[in-house]
Design a protein around this motif. Sequence first.
Motif, PDB file in Angstrom:
ATOM      1  N   GLU A  44       0.809  -1.226   0.000  1.00 26.22           N
ATOM      2  CA  GLU A  44       0.000   0.000   0.000  1.00 26.22           C
ATOM      3  C   GLU A  44       0.838   1.270   0.000  1.00 26.22           C
ATOM      4  O   GLU A  44       0.328   2.362  -0.249  1.00 26.22           O
ATOM      5  N   ILE A  45       2.122   1.138   0.311  1.00 27.01           N
ATOM      6  CA  ILE A  45       3.000   2.302   0.411  1.00 27.01           C
ATOM      7  C   ILE A  45       3.132   2.939  -0.976  1.00 27.01           C
ATOM      8  O   ILE A  45       3.369   2.243  -1.959  1.00 27.01           O
ATOM      9  N   PRO A  46       2.975   4.258  -1.068  1.00 30.08           N
ATOM     10  CA  PRO A  46       3.047   4.944  -2.373  1.00 30.08           C
ATOM     11  C   PRO A  46       4.376   4.693  -3.093  1.00 30.08           C
ATOM     12  O   PRO A  46       5.440   4.658  -2.468  1.00 30.08           O
ATOM     13  N   LEU A  47       4.300   4.511  -4.394  1.00 28.70           N
ATOM     14  CA  LEU A  47       5.497   4.235  -5.196  1.00 28.70           C
ATOM     15  C   LEU A  47       6.526   5.352  -5.124  1.00 28.70           C
ATOM     16  O   LEU A  47       7.735   5.090  -5.109  1.00 28.70           O
ATOM     17  N   SER A  48       6.077   6.592  -5.067  1.00 32.45           N
ATOM     18  CA  SER A  48       7.029   7.698  -4.989  1.00 32.45           C
ATOM     19  C   SER A  48       7.841   7.629  -3.692  1.00 32.45           C
ATOM     20  O   SER A  48       9.042   7.930  -3.675  1.00 32.45           O
ATOM     21  N   TYR A  49       7.202   7.190  -2.617  1.00 32.75           N
ATOM     22  CA  TYR A  49       7.904   7.030  -1.354  1.00 32.75           C
ATOM     23  C   TYR A  49       8.865   5.840  -1.423  1.00 32.75           C
ATOM     24  O   TYR A  49      10.006   5.932  -0.970  1.00 32.75           O
ATOM     25  N   CYS A  50       8.407   4.729  -2.006  1.00 29.90           N
ATOM     26  CA  CYS A  50       9.268   3.551  -2.175  1.00 29.90           C
ATOM     27  C   CYS A  50      10.516   3.904  -2.963  1.00 29.90           C
ATOM     28  O   CYS A  50      11.612   3.425  -2.651  1.00 29.90           O
ATOM     29  N   ASP A  51      10.376   4.757  -3.968  1.00 32.43           N
ATOM     30  CA  ASP A  51      11.520   5.178  -4.774  1.00 32.43           C
ATOM     31  C   ASP A  51      12.547   5.913  -3.906  1.00 32.43           C
ATOM     32  O   ASP A  51      13.747   5.665  -4.007  1.00 32.43           O
ATOM     33  N   ILE A  52      12.081   6.797  -3.052  1.00 28.77           N
ATOM     34  CA  ILE A  52      12.995   7.533  -2.158  1.00 28.77           C
ATOM     35  C   ILE A  52      13.697   6.552  -1.216  1.00 28.77           C
ATOM     36  O   ILE A  52      14.907   6.646  -1.002  1.00 28.77           O
ATOM     37  N   VAL A  53      12.962   5.598  -0.668  1.00 26.69           N
ATOM     38  CA  VAL A  53      13.545   4.602   0.238  1.00 26.69           C
ATOM     39  C   VAL A  53      14.624   3.807  -0.491  1.00 26.69           C
ATOM     40  O   VAL A  53      15.742   3.636   0.020  1.00 26.69           O
ATOM     41  N   HIS A  54      14.317   3.328  -1.701  1.00 31.29           N
ATOM     42  CA  HIS A  54      15.282   2.531  -2.461  1.00 31.29           C
ATOM     43  C   HIS A  54      16.539   3.336  -2.813  1.00 31.29           C
ATOM     44  O   HIS A  54      17.659   2.827  -2.691  1.00 31.29           O
ATOM     45  N   ARG A  55      16.357   4.580  -3.200  1.00 30.79           N
ATOM     46  CA  ARG A  55      17.526   5.412  -3.520  1.00 30.79           C
ATOM     47  C   ARG A  55      18.364   5.694  -2.280  1.00 30.79           C
ATOM     48  O   ARG A  55      19.588   5.729  -2.337  1.00 30.79           O
ATOM     49  N   SER A  56      17.697   5.861  -1.131  1.00 30.27           N
ATOM     50  CA  SER A  56      18.449   6.102   0.105  1.00 30.27           C
ATOM     51  C   SER A  56      19.253   4.860   0.497  1.00 30.27           C
ATOM     52  O   SER A  56      20.378   4.976   0.980  1.00 30.27           O
ATOM     53  N   LEU A  57      18.693   3.677   0.273  1.00 33.96           N
ATOM     54  CA  LEU A  57      19.409   2.438   0.582  1.00 33.96           C
ATOM     55  C   LEU A  57      20.619   2.263  -0.340  1.00 33.96           C
ATOM     56  O   LEU A  57      21.691   1.841   0.107  1.00 33.96           O
ATOM     57  N   ARG A  58      20.448   2.588  -1.612  1.00 34.08           N
ATOM     58  CA  ARG A  58      21.572   2.487  -2.562  1.00 34.08           C
ATOM     59  C   ARG A  58      22.666   3.490  -2.197  1.00 34.08           C
ATOM     60  O   ARG A  58      23.850   3.162  -2.222  1.00 34.08           O
ATOM     61  N   LEU A  59      22.272   4.707  -1.841  1.00 34.71           N
ATOM     62  CA  LEU A  59      23.245   5.726  -1.445  1.00 34.71           C
ATOM     63  C   LEU A  59      23.980   5.287  -0.178  1.00 34.71           C
ATOM     64  O   LEU A  59      25.212   5.388  -0.079  1.00 34.71           O
ATOM     65  N   GLN A  60      23.244   4.789   0.801  1.00 32.15           N
ATOM     66  CA  GLN A  60      23.863   4.316   2.039  1.00 32.15           C
ATOM     67  C   GLN A  60      24.852   3.184   1.746  1.00 32.15           C
ATOM     68  O   GLN A  60      25.950   3.159   2.308  1.00 32.15           O
ATOM     69  N   ALA A  61      24.494   2.273   0.852  1.00 34.20           N
ATOM     70  CA  ALA A  61      25.389   1.163   0.506  1.00 34.20           C
ATOM     71  C   ALA A  61      26.676   1.676  -0.132  1.00 34.20           C
ATOM     72  O   ALA A  61      27.774   1.194   0.181  1.00 34.20           O
ATOM     73  N   ARG A  62      26.576   2.662  -1.022  1.00 35.44           N
ATOM     74  CA  ARG A  62      27.762   3.240  -1.648  1.00 35.44           C
ATOM     75  C   ARG A  62      28.649   3.922  -0.617  1.00 35.44           C
ATOM     76  O   ARG A  62      29.866   3.753  -0.609  1.00 35.44           O
ATOM     77  N   VAL A  63      28.033   4.692   0.270  1.00 43.13           N
ATOM     78  CA  VAL A  63      28.789   5.399   1.299  1.00 43.13           C
ATOM     79  C   VAL A  63      29.424   4.393   2.260  1.00 43.13           C
ATOM     80  O   VAL A  63      30.592   4.536   2.632  1.00 43.13           O
ATOM     81  N   ARG A  64      28.689   3.361   2.648  1.00 42.05           N
ATOM     82  CA  ARG A  64      29.232   2.347   3.555  1.00 42.05           C
ATOM     83  C   ARG A  64      30.426   1.640   2.920  1.00 42.05           C
ATOM     84  O   ARG A  64      31.436   1.392   3.575  1.00 42.05           O
ATOM     85  N   GLN A  65      30.337   1.340   1.628  1.00 38.61           N
ATOM     86  CA  GLN A  65      31.443   0.692   0.930  1.00 38.61           C
ATOM     87  C   GLN A  65      32.677   1.600   0.926  1.00 38.61           C
ATOM     88  O   GLN A  65      33.785   1.150   1.186  1.00 38.61           O
TER      89      GLN A  65
END
Length: 177
Positions: free
Chosen positions: A119-140
């Motif tokens: 039920e979570i809006p797709l626009s919000y899911c997109d922000i969550v996914h991009r934040s996870l990818r950014l966090q993974a890059r920074v963590r690496q």
Amino acid sequence: MMAEQEFHVDNTIRLAERMVRSESFNHLYDEGMSLVEEAASYLDGEGREEARRLSRIAATLYAAESMRLTTRLMQVASWLLLQRASRSGEMTLEQVLSEKAKVRLDTDSAPETVTGWDEIPLSYCDIVHRSLRLQARVRQMDDEIYNEGVGAEQRRMLSANPVSDQITLLATAFSHR
């Protein structure tokens, strides 16, 4: 032989460290700060409206995920700001390491299989996914620069701090899971 190995370790080219010191860091920094602003704007505006239309279960998930998102982005932004301060000479390595010990780059997201996620809006899911990818890059990058990429001088500085020694031991223990 030991001195030879140490010499080799200290002269290894670390791409992440080089990237933080280069102009390409500005792109990562801008991406991170833009995502922070985008998420804040979404949560204060469109996201607030969309959250009101969610079922009780989805609204609870959305609230919890919003806290995770905010935490994740603030931690990434803190790391980026520390690198920028280090790069510009505003902070010493010792100051960066001290402050960096407070930064956590491990904020996960709820699994998308959990009830209500659909039920979570797709626009919000997109922000969550991009934040996870950014966090993974920074963590690496963080791992390469501060863990695997620790040179002799940095090792001496870290070993002079018992708290840093314990943090390093914990990080090493948990990285082999």
